[in-house]
Design a protein around this motif. Structure first.
Motif, PDB file in Angstrom:
ATOM      1  N   GLU A  56      32.461  47.048   2.664  1.00  0.00           N
ATOM      2  CA  GLU A  56      31.799  46.864   3.952  1.00  0.00           C
ATOM      3  C   GLU A  56      30.294  46.853   3.756  1.00  0.00           C
ATOM      4  OE1 GLU A  56      32.947  49.801   6.814  1.00  0.00           O
ATOM      5  OE2 GLU A  56      35.021  49.769   6.112  1.00  0.00           O
ATOM      6  N   ALA A  57      29.654  45.969   4.510  1.00  0.00           N
ATOM      7  CA  ALA A  57      28.200  45.861   4.379  1.00  0.00           C
ATOM      8  C   ALA A  57      27.572  45.697   5.755  1.00  0.00           C
ATOM      9  CB  ALA A  57      27.836  44.673   3.485  1.00  0.00           C
ATOM     10  N   SER A  58      26.334  46.023   5.820  1.00  0.00           N
ATOM     11  CA  SER A  58      25.600  45.851   7.083  1.00  0.00           C
ATOM     12  C   SER A  58      24.113  45.734   6.799  1.00  0.00           C
ATOM     13  CB  SER A  58      25.869  47.026   8.030  1.00  0.00           C
ATOM     14  OG  SER A  58      25.500  48.228   7.420  1.00  0.00           O
ATOM     15  N   ILE A  59      23.451  45.061   7.700  1.00  0.00           N
ATOM     16  CA  ILE A  59      21.988  44.967   7.636  1.00  0.00           C
ATOM     17  C   ILE A  59      21.460  45.334   9.020  1.00  0.00           C
ATOM     18  CG2 ILE A  59      20.029  43.388   7.494  1.00  0.00           C
ATOM     19  CD1 ILE A  59      21.367  41.969   5.232  1.00  0.00           C
ATOM     20  N   ALA A  60      20.501  46.258   9.039  1.00  0.00           N
ATOM     21  CA  ALA A  60      19.919  46.692  10.312  1.00  0.00           C
ATOM     22  C   ALA A  60      18.478  46.216  10.376  1.00  0.00           C
ATOM     23  CB  ALA A  60      19.987  48.205  10.426  1.00  0.00           C
ATOM     24  N   ARG A  61      18.120  45.672  11.532  1.00  0.00           N
ATOM     25  CA  ARG A  61      16.755  45.178  11.712  1.00  0.00           C
ATOM     26  C   ARG A  61      16.082  45.995  12.808  1.00  0.00           C
ATOM     27  NH1 ARG A  61      19.900  40.839  10.332  1.00  0.00           N
ATOM     28  NH2 ARG A  61      19.114  39.646   8.537  1.00  0.00           N
ATOM     29  N   PHE A  62      14.957  46.560  12.437  1.00  0.00           N
ATOM     30  CA  PHE A  62      14.205  47.417  13.362  1.00  0.00           C
ATOM     31  C   PHE A  62      12.955  46.657  13.790  1.00  0.00           C
ATOM     32  CE2 PHE A  62      16.473  49.867  10.240  1.00  0.00           C
ATOM     33  CZ  PHE A  62      17.153  50.812  10.984  1.00  0.00           C
ATOM     34  N   PRO A  63      12.881  46.275  15.041  1.00  0.00           N
ATOM     35  CA  PRO A  63      11.715  45.510  15.486  1.00  0.00           C
ATOM     36  C   PRO A  63      10.470  46.400  15.587  1.00  0.00           C
ATOM     37  CG  PRO A  63      13.095  46.039  17.348  1.00  0.00           C
ATOM     38  CD  PRO A  63      13.811  46.551  16.143  1.00  0.00           C
ATOM     39  N   ARG A  64       9.363  45.732  15.670  1.00  0.00           N
ATOM     40  CA  ARG A  64       8.095  46.454  15.870  1.00  0.00           C
ATOM     41  C   ARG A  64       8.120  47.063  17.268  1.00  0.00           C
ATOM     42  NH1 ARG A  64       2.927  45.161  17.843  1.00  0.00           N
ATOM     43  NH2 ARG A  64       1.189  45.855  16.534  1.00  0.00           N
ATOM     44  N   LEU A  65       7.762  48.348  17.358  1.00  0.00           N
ATOM     45  CA  LEU A  65       7.800  49.040  18.650  1.00  0.00           C
ATOM     46  C   LEU A  65       6.434  49.613  18.999  1.00  0.00           C
ATOM     47  CD1 LEU A  65      11.127  51.106  18.310  1.00  0.00           C
ATOM     48  CD2 LEU A  65      10.828  48.870  19.392  1.00  0.00           C
ATOM     49  N   ARG A  66       6.201  49.674  20.295  1.00  0.00           N
ATOM     50  CA  ARG A  66       4.994  50.347  20.792  1.00  0.00           C
ATOM     51  C   ARG A  66       5.452  51.712  21.318  1.00  0.00           C
ATOM     52  NH1 ARG A  66       2.608  50.204  26.116  1.00  0.00           N
ATOM     53  NH2 ARG A  66       0.336  50.338  26.098  1.00  0.00           N
ATOM     54  N   CYS A  67       4.906  52.758  20.726  1.00  0.00           N
ATOM     55  CA  CYS A  67       5.410  54.104  21.028  1.00  0.00           C
ATOM     56  C   CYS A  67       4.299  55.000  21.538  1.00  0.00           C
ATOM     57  CB  CYS A  67       5.990  54.754  19.769  1.00  0.00           C
ATOM     58  SG  CYS A  67       7.383  53.865  19.063  1.00  0.00           S
ATOM     59  N   GLU A  68       4.721  55.938  22.342  1.00  0.00           N
ATOM     60  CA  GLU A  68       3.770  56.982  22.712  1.00  0.00           C
ATOM     61  C   GLU A  68       3.412  57.757  21.451  1.00  0.00           C
ATOM     62  OE1 GLU A  68       5.420  59.403  25.782  1.00  0.00           O
ATOM     63  OE2 GLU A  68       5.868  57.667  27.048  1.00  0.00           O
ATOM     64  N   ARG A  69       2.211  58.208  21.457  1.00  0.00           N
ATOM     65  CA  ARG A  69       1.699  58.900  20.281  1.00  0.00           C
ATOM     66  C   ARG A  69       2.663  60.019  19.858  1.00  0.00           C
ATOM     67  NH1 ARG A  69      -3.500  59.539  18.014  1.00  0.00           N
ATOM     68  NH2 ARG A  69      -3.878  61.635  17.238  1.00  0.00           N
ATOM     69  N   GLY A  70       3.052  59.996  18.585  1.00  0.00           N
ATOM     70  CA  GLY A  70       3.939  61.023  18.060  1.00  0.00           C
ATOM     71  C   GLY A  70       5.416  60.673  18.141  1.00  0.00           C
ATOM     72  N   GLU A  71       5.766  59.561  18.785  1.00  0.00           N
ATOM     73  CA  GLU A  71       7.180  59.201  18.952  1.00  0.00           C
ATOM     74  C   GLU A  71       7.666  58.159  17.946  1.00  0.00           C
ATOM     75  OE1 GLU A  71       9.205  60.739  20.906  1.00  0.00           O
ATOM     76  OE2 GLU A  71       7.608  61.999  21.690  1.00  0.00           O
ATOM     77  N   ALA A  72       6.745  57.505  17.250  1.00  0.00           N
ATOM     78  CA  ALA A  72       7.159  56.473  16.289  1.00  0.00           C
ATOM     79  C   ALA A  72       7.847  57.115  15.091  1.00  0.00           C
ATOM     80  CB  ALA A  72       5.933  55.676  15.834  1.00  0.00           C
ATOM     81  N   LEU A  73       8.855  56.426  14.540  1.00  0.00           N
ATOM     82  CA  LEU A  73       9.575  56.936  13.383  1.00  0.00           C
ATOM     83  C   LEU A  73       8.854  56.555  12.103  1.00  0.00           C
ATOM     84  CD1 LEU A  73      13.208  55.997  14.458  1.00  0.00           C
ATOM     85  CD2 LEU A  73      11.959  58.124  14.852  1.00  0.00           C
ATOM     86  N   GLU A  74       9.000  57.410  11.141  1.00  0.00           N
ATOM     87  CA  GLU A  74       8.355  57.165   9.858  1.00  0.00           C
ATOM     88  C   GLU A  74       9.151  56.114   9.083  1.00  0.00           C
ATOM     89  OE1 GLU A  74       7.034  59.728   5.917  1.00  0.00           O
ATOM     90  OE2 GLU A  74       8.058  60.676   7.599  1.00  0.00           O
ATOM     91  N   SER A  75       8.464  55.226   8.429  1.00  0.00           N
ATOM     92  CA  SER A  75       9.145  54.216   7.624  1.00  0.00           C
ATOM     93  C   SER A  75       9.707  54.842   6.365  1.00  0.00           C
ATOM     94  CB  SER A  75       8.157  53.109   7.230  1.00  0.00           C
ATOM     95  OG  SER A  75       7.684  52.452   8.364  1.00  0.00           O
ATOM     96  N   GLU A  76      10.777  54.244   5.859  1.00  0.00           N
ATOM     97  CA  GLU A  76      11.319  54.680   4.583  1.00  0.00           C
ATOM     98  C   GLU A  76      10.265  54.478   3.506  1.00  0.00           C
ATOM     99  OE1 GLU A  76      14.260  55.925   3.459  1.00  0.00           O
ATOM    100  OE2 GLU A  76      14.902  56.242   5.522  1.00  0.00           O
TER     101      GLU A  76
END
Lengths: 353, 306
Positions: A167-187
């Motif tokens: 089984e395989a999968s690819i996940a695509r995370f679009p660019r998001l505008r976040c409130e300060r402190g809510e953005a996720l850290e990139s791998e």
């Protein structure tokens, strides 16, 4: 939480310990300095996963935490008759020379193997709304399989995977505008950071803690054993090994709950302090520390996938912390100087007294 | 079948005094709660005092006291009448009496209860009261006894219960406790002069619940002893090593020591002797232990279930 965890989590969840590891792998909201103002940007990213089944008790997968890194994962968890957990892993990280965004993974694992794969979607897609505090398009996970060439032989032919079936999968995370402190850290994009060990067990309530590490010929090995206050006989043990190869970073690790006799130390205030570490398999032998000589001797070693590694000797730096739960609430009875390694396993924040 | 369960006893006690009537009433026994207590004072043999009380939820508590020892035998009154009591004490006796008022109603004042005064109807109970404690450490058998029906103004302002905790007993400097199945030991050390009789107070408790097919214990017994002792009986100068050797009814010594595994072992030959029971060991690997220094904190050693 990191972006790639959507996929990583689904793979890791087949065991509670692996899930716990995943929880440790996740980070707090981005530590990168956010821009001034109320908002910050969570950059777009892509991750992929290919489950390759099981060999010699290890769950095996190919994991692409982002479009730049390909990791061959082997992970084994077990529970002893006494109900004690152990988790062993080996990971090999290299650069992706393909374009994951287009479903192409191409990488060489030196003499251990290579992959040249193309993703074929099955048509099943799942979408997830952006996390609270962020605005933008939905994250999409596309399921399917990888076609092409895959060949990987672990060190000493410990693993041999020659098929991309799974089984395989690819996940695509679009660019998001976040409130300060809510953005996720990139791998992380660094190969080394992707294989570096991370602490699984809490050490802030330990009243006996032994940490031994060495760095030789570029290979780092560190083992920690700790006995939490009030817990039954035994100790939690963590081992992390990191070694760079040309164009590749290799990491091995063990997390286990050791039974009675795993860590024996002198009592607080006793000098010279001593400690004996004898964790169960995959470790063997025992390591003996003496404050008087500063020596870390014995037969202690570990057998991992294709690796037999001695864990004592003159090249090791040793910390021994034996604390009284009431007298030394925030510190150890004594604590030697820290080793000159930046790759400590997040070890104790105990104050030097 | 008997099981020794301190927790069960404590829970039962809590249930007897706190839960809504509907939570503990048996099927077929649903009834509106009354607000009256019946209290009966008796003299047991061997110098023991016996006090029987039936609370508004119709739970019967027979309390035996002598010096530092007390025991409570708790069961249910099977009658709904406010002036009658009928209960079996499973192998230890039975009570079947009717209350007869005698004299005028009183409204005694209670310290600490401001203007809240209970309504107290003195009188006698007539019928059968028969109680023989375990191994006959005390017993009573009467057909009439002084009694009173009380309507207290609140749960805490009750004339029929003499509960006067010493607030100074809360000012310990260090304490140790060990909890086993159905038994609990507590030792508290105080500053000189803080409590009467010594610088250390020892408590031991044990509970016993009799199982029934219905799931509800038909009789729960809770025993308690509290003794003051000299400071030399509680040695904890080094928090990694503690020794207690309390006076009778305790015997032997218990020691808490840290092992090379950094486990705190609670071992020794310490035991306690309750009236009517065999001596109960208070040490061993099945005990969970706690030690606290007031100014520093506590640590707890859990039991090894592996």
């Amino acid at each position: 939480m990191r972006q790639g965890d959507a996929i990583a989590r689904s793979w890791l969840l087949w065991s509670a310990v692996a899930g716990c590891l995943a929880a440790c792998l996740v980070a707090s909201p981005t530590s990168a300095a956010p821009p001034e103002g109320r908002f910050e940007v969570q950059p777009a990213d892509t991750s992929g996963l290919l489950r390759l089944g099981k060999q010699k008790g290890y769950r095996i997968a190919l994991y692409m935490p982002n479009d730049r890194v390909v990791i061959f994962y082997a992970l084994r968890s077990a529970r002893s008759e006494g109900g004690l957990y152990s988790l062993t892993y080996s990971v090999y990280a290299v650069r992706n020379r393909g374009d994951l965004e287009r479903g192409v993974v191409r990488a060489r694992f030196g003499s251990l193997g290579s992959v040249s794969l193309r993703f074929r979607p099955s048509g099943r897609i799942r979408t997830h709304e952006p996390q609270p505090g962020c605005e933008g398009s939905s994250e999409t996970t596309e399921y399917g399989r990888f076609l092409g060439h895959l060949d990987f032989r672990g060190k000493g032919d410990y693993f041999h995977v020659s098929s991309a079936k799974g089984e395989a999968s690819i996940a695509r995370f679009p660019r998001l505008r976040c409130e300060r402190g809510e953005a996720l850290e990139s791998e992380p994009r660094s190969l080394r950071k992707n294989v570096a060990p991370r602490p699984l067990f809490r050490d802030d309530d330990s009243i006996a803690l032994l940490y031994s590490s060495t760095r030789r010929h570029g290979r780092y090995a560190g083992i920690t054993a700790m006995h939490p206050e009030g817990s039954p006989p035994g100790a939690d043990v963590e081992l992390g090994v990191v070694e760079p190869r040309r164009g590749m970073a290799i990491g091995h690790g063990v997390y286990l709950e050791g039974s009675r006799g795993t860590l024996l130390t002198s009592l607080p205030g006793a000098h010279p302090a001593t400690a004996t570490l004898a964790p169960p398999a995959p470790f063997y032998g025992e390591g003996v520390y003496s404050e008087q000589s500063g020596a870390w001797t014995g037969t202690l070693g570990v057998r991992l996938a294709g690796l037999n590694l001695p864990l004592t000797g003159p090249g090791f730096h040793v910390h021994l912390c034996v604390a009284s739960p009431l007298r030394d609430r925030d510190g150890c009875d004594f604590f030697q100087a820290e080793p000159p390694s930046f790759e400590r396993l997040g070890r104790p924040g105990w104050a030097l007294r | 079948m008997r099981t020794r369960q301190a927790a069960v006893a404590a829970l039962a006690l809590a249930a007897f005094s706190c839960l809504p009537a509907s939570a503990v009433a048996a099927p077929g026994h649903d009834r509106a709660p009354v607000k009256q207590w019946i209290d009966i004072d008796l003299d047991g043999t061997n110098g023991y005092s016996i006090h029987v009380s039936v609370n508004p939820r119709r739970h019967l508590i027979l309390q035996v006291t002598k010096e530092e020892f007390s025991a409570e035998y708790m069961t249910r009154d099977v009658l709904a009448d406010t002036d009658r009591v009928k209960a079996k004490l499973r192998g230890l006796g039975a009570i079947s009496v009717r209350f007869h008022p005698r004299g005028p109603v009183r409204h005694p004042s209670l310290p600490g209860c401001s203007k809240k005064r209970p309504r107290l109807q003195p009188g006698v109970v007539r019928g059968t009261i028969r109680f023989v404690a375990e191994r006959e450490y005390t017993q009573v058998s009467v057909s009439e006894a002084e009694a009173a029906i009380e309507e207290p103004a609140s749960w805490f302002c009750r004339y029929g219960v003499k509960f006067e905790p010493n607030p100074r007993e809360r000012d310990w400097v260090s304490k140790f406790s060990a909890r086993g199945e159905g038994v609990y030991l507590l030792a508290r050390k105080y500053r000189p002069g803080a409590v009467d009789g010594g610088q250390v107070l020892y408590w031991a408790e044990t509970g016993e619940a009799f199982e029934a097919a219905s799931g509800r214990a038909p009789l729960t017994i809770y025993r308690h002893v509290r003794v003051p002792a000299h400071v030399s009986t509680f040695r904890d100068a080094h928090p990694e090593h503690l020794t207690v050797s309390p006076p009778p009814p305790f015997t032997g010594t218990g020691a808490l020591t840290r092992t090379p595994e950094s486990v705190f072992r609670w071992r020794g030959d310490l035991s306690v002797q309750f009236p009517g029971l065999d001596s109960i060991p208070l040490t061993g690997p099945s005990f969970e232990s706690d030690y606290c220094l007031r100014e520093v904190g506590c640590f707890r050693q859990s039991v090894d279930h592996h």
